[in-house]
Design an enzyme around this catalytic site. Structure first.
Site, short mmCIF file in Angstrom:
data_model
loop_
_atom_site.label_atom_id
_atom_site.label_comp_id
_atom_site.label_asym_id
_atom_site.label_seq_id
_atom_site.Cartn_x
_atom_site.Cartn_y
_atom_site.Cartn_z
CB CYS A 133 -37.15 77.51 15.56
SG CYS A 133 -37.26 75.76 15.15
CB CYS A 136 -34.20 75.67 14.30
SG CYS A 136 -35.82 75.59 13.52
CG ASP A 137 -31.73 78.22 16.08
OD1 ASP A 137 -31.20 77.66 15.11
OD2 ASP A 137 -32.44 79.23 15.97
#
Length: 304
Positions: A133, A136-137
């Site tokens: 992701c 997300c990261d």
């Protein structure tokens, strides 16, 4: 057979959010989880975009708070594997590996699993350089070098997103051309931070405490080489965990559950939330939102 108001299948962020709203609303609520509470989020080492937390949270810490909150309001989490769901009148019969339950409402929150590369080092470095992701990261890789594995729309779009942070983004794809639509491809071609590594597959992810290199093989020449990278983002598809309901609910072509904006499926009193649902953004914040909506409307549906 045990009778309950609300059965939630899956204890990820969507399921735990639904449990909090359901139990707080006075419903006898049970959450079933066959694996680990939290699901995919527990594999994320750092979460910095969940509202309300100025400090970075680990996925494990964040979901632990969600679990404590749900249990505080009376939700019960059972480590049982759901084996079947059937409809009997207005009620839903849930058979697990340990018991049988009859619920007035079901919220299906089993999530989706990223398709894996199945190469050495992938599992070991998940959360320590291997991610599924970019949203997300990605921000964790400012001024670092990363590799994106895949050649479809999602892979190229996420590679473009990563260029906001990373100093260089390799796109590794097994074919001699990308599969993404032309307009998306062109944006990648025009971005000086992106370098294509075509006709290539990843054979191993290596590192120490964090990812340091990926070993790749040219599928035509069979030549082996290594790229120095700080992160690996895998985009070779996701698999919805919809086997339990494939003969019960409407699924889209990819296997995700079709709902309306209220998370309602075609069966009254049967909701689907989080990553298992057909939707445009799969994030912790959208999962918790789905769960809240479903549980709120489930209580309303029962009262009516």
């Amino acid at each position: 057979m045990e009778n309950i108001d609300l059965a939630i299948i899956g204890a990820g962020p969507a399921g735990l959010s639904a449990a909090t709203y359901g139990a707080r609303g006075g419903l006898r609520t049970i959450v079933f989880e066959k694996n680990i509470v939290g699901g995919q989020i527990t594999l994320t080492a750092e979460i910095e975009n969940y509202p309300g937390f100025a400090d970075i949270q680990s996925g494990y810490d964040l979901v632990e708070k969600m679990q404590q909150q749900a249990e505080k309001f009376g939700a019960v989490i059972k480590e049982e594997s759901v084996e079947s769901i059937s409809i009997e009148g207005h009620n839903k019969v849930i058979k697990t590996d340990q018991n049988t339950y009859e619920a007035k409402v079901v919220i299906y929150a089993t999530g989706a699993s990223p398709r894996k590369l199945d190469v050495p080092g992938e599992i070991e470095y998940t959360g320590r350089g291997v991610s599924y992701c970019a949203t997300c990261d990605g921000a964790l890789y400012r001024n670092k070098v990363v590799a994106v594995i895949g050649g479809g729309d999602s892979a190229i779009e996420e590679a473009m997103f990563l260029t906001k942070f990373a100093s260089k983004v390799y796109i590794i794809h097994r074919r001699d051309q990308l599969r993404a639509v032309h307009t998306i491809q062109q944006k990648a071609f025009d971005n000086p931070k992106i370098e294509l590594v075509l006709d290539s597959v990843v054979r191993e992810v290596k590192g120490d405490q964090q990812v340091r290199t990926v070993s790749i093989e040219n599928v035509k020449s069979k030549a082996l080489s290594e790229l120095n990278v700080d992160g690996v983002f895998v985009y070779v598809g996701i698999i919805p965990n919809s086997d339990l309901v494939k003969d019960l609910l409407d699924l889209d072509k990819a296997g995700f559950v079709v709902t309306d904006v209220d998370m309602q499926t075609k069966i009254p009193g049967f909701y689907a939330v989080g990553d298992i649902r057909q939707k445009s953004l799969r994030q912790v914040v959208t999962a918790t939102s789905d769960g809240a909506i479903a549980a709120f409307l489930a209580e309303k549906w029962l009262n009516e």
